[in-house]
Design an enzyme around this catalytic site. Sequence first.
Site, short mmCIF file in Angstrom:
data_model
loop_
_atom_site.label_atom_id
_atom_site.label_comp_id
_atom_site.label_asym_id
_atom_site.label_seq_id
_atom_site.Cartn_x
_atom_site.Cartn_y
_atom_site.Cartn_z
N HIS A 109 -22.09 -1.58 -2.91
CA HIS A 109 -21.73 -2.14 -4.21
C HIS A 109 -22.31 -1.21 -5.28
CE1 HIS A 109 -22.25 -5.77 -1.65
NE2 HIS A 109 -21.33 -6.35 -2.39
N ASP A 112 -25.94 -1.76 -5.78
CA ASP A 112 -26.85 -1.38 -4.68
C ASP A 112 -27.34 0.04 -4.91
OD1 ASP A 112 -25.74 -3.63 -3.46
OD2 ASP A 112 -24.45 -2.46 -2.12
N GLU A 276 -14.73 -10.88 7.87
CA GLU A 276 -16.14 -10.98 8.27
C GLU A 276 -16.30 -12.12 9.28
OE1 GLU A 276 -19.12 -10.34 5.35
OE2 GLU A 276 -20.47 -11.82 6.21
N ASP A 304 -16.11 -6.82 8.59
CA ASP A 304 -17.55 -6.91 8.35
C ASP A 304 -18.15 -7.55 9.59
OD1 ASP A 304 -17.58 -5.65 5.96
OD2 ASP A 304 -18.36 -7.32 4.79
N ASP A 315 -24.29 -18.57 5.77
CA ASP A 315 -23.88 -17.18 5.99
C ASP A 315 -25.14 -16.40 6.34
OD1 ASP A 315 -22.30 -14.96 6.04
OD2 ASP A 315 -22.22 -14.69 3.87
N ASP A 317 -25.57 -13.84 8.32
CA ASP A 317 -25.42 -12.38 8.41
C ASP A 317 -26.32 -11.75 9.47
OD1 ASP A 317 -23.46 -12.32 6.47
OD2 ASP A 317 -24.80 -11.71 4.85
N ASP A 347 -22.21 -5.85 8.04
CA ASP A 347 -22.68 -6.69 6.93
C ASP A 347 -23.69 -7.66 7.53
OD1 ASP A 347 -23.06 -8.00 4.62
OD2 ASP A 347 -20.97 -8.49 4.24
C1 XUL Z 1 -21.06 -11.83 1.10
C2 XUL Z 1 -20.45 -10.60 1.63
C3 XUL Z 1 -20.49 -9.41 0.74
C4 XUL Z 1 -19.27 -8.56 0.82
C5 XUL Z 1 -19.24 -7.44 -0.18
O1 XUL Z 1 -20.94 -12.93 1.93
O2 XUL Z 1 -19.97 -10.58 2.74
O3 XUL Z 1 -21.63 -8.69 1.04
O4 XUL Z 1 -19.12 -8.01 2.08
O5 XUL Z 1 -19.34 -7.87 -1.49
CO CO Z 2 -19.10 -9.07 3.89
#
Ligand code: XUL
Ligand code: CO
Length: 450
Positions: A109, A112, A276, A304, A315, A317, A347
């Site tokens: 991003h 970032d 994702e 992702d 979420d 991750d 991600d």
């Molecule tokens: C948030 C997410 C983000 C996107 C990019 O849940 O997945 O990090 O991948 O903005």
């Molecule tokens: Co993402």
Amino acid sequence: MADYFVGNKEYFPGIGKVVYEGRQSDNPLAFKYYDPEKVVGDKKMKDHLRFAVAYWHGFCADGADPFGAATHPHPWSIDAKSPMEAAAHKMDAAFEFFTKLGVEFYAFHDRDMAPEGASPAESERNLRTLVDKAGERQKATGVKLLWGTANLFTHPRFMNGGATNPEFGVVALGAHQVKAAIDATIALGGQGYTFWGGREGYMTLLNTDMKREKEHLARFLLMARDYARKQGFKGAFYIEPKPMEPTKHQYDYDVETVAGFLRAYGLDADFRVNIEANHAELAGHDFAHEIECAAALGIFGSVDANRGEPRNGWDTDQFPISYYETALAMRAILKAGGFTTGGLNFDAKIRRNSIDLRDLFEGHIGGMDAFALGLEVAWRMMRDGKLDGFIRQRYASFDSGDGEKFERGGLSLEELAALGSESYGTAGFTSGRQEYLENLFNQYLLGVFA
Ligand code: XUL
Ligand code: CO
């Protein structure tokens, strides 16, 4: 050039290039399955998988959660005398990590990479300065940009949304950021540009004109597409579906919802989805379901890669580690024809209490191994053809005769109904054989059919 570009410190000392050592290896910092040059079917593993590291999780996230302060050491920001110097050191650490891990791609991003300045113009200057440095690092290391994006969700000004904000001024500020992030992506040769609508949704319908917000989102995306194409961007645009969090309801709910939205507003020729795993789960879908949906609708783009915790609905991750899941996902990806502009972007973040620098390596190594094995299993299944053959056979009554006529629109409902009374009593009694297929899947997973 400012002196914050001179740093060449090693941020991950004691960790060298991660190499493939095979499944018997007990070296935590070696690949057990990911052998980048190994040919699987028609391509090398690395070209099937196109791994990317997420800048935000690796080098910005610090382990803080709603209940506790940061826990992760960020040696790249310790000696920095300014936010720009810290950003430059962070980039050195990031490229050191990418090259030691041996990934070909990264994703970022705008915020970032470069800190927000005191004005939109200063923020853009900051980004340009860091993008120049990233360009040099890309050239020196061969690492490429999978996709770029703009962060329209962290700053308090976006608390009511970015492109769907009820205040025009905020929408315009969002456009300033997206324009600069598109320029950055083009300058770095990015293969894609992603829109994740973190705050493009609502917290309550009591204060929301949903129809108007969705129209604003579509208008914004059309403008962004036109601008990027005018600047010569040839890559793919991705929408990343997610049903909720941080909003109660996010407009890009899941793949089917996004597909309908893209078609309704004439965006379907340029936009694909970035799927994702954890978002699929939050939407109540299997990861592979979302990939297959996207492929069927012709909008599969990128992934992702991560996993959630199925029992808590957040979420989280986490790094993907389930071979079963990665085999299912890779089967769907191979069926979709594989990646073109997209790839597998981790991600994923290490846990709050994973505070050693090696943890970041071990998280990625586990994820890369899980997908490498998933690819091998999926390839075995495709080559062997038992599973696909079973599916084909299941629909064989549509391959000829009246079934084929039905598929190409050659029957009226009256004709179909008449055929229905002929097949009464005989049609419908064929086992789906799910248990056999699940057992078969496990045999591929265990390498029985190598
Ligand atoms: C948030 C997410 C983000 C996107 C990019 O849940 O997945 O990090 O991948 O903005
Ligand atoms: Co993402």
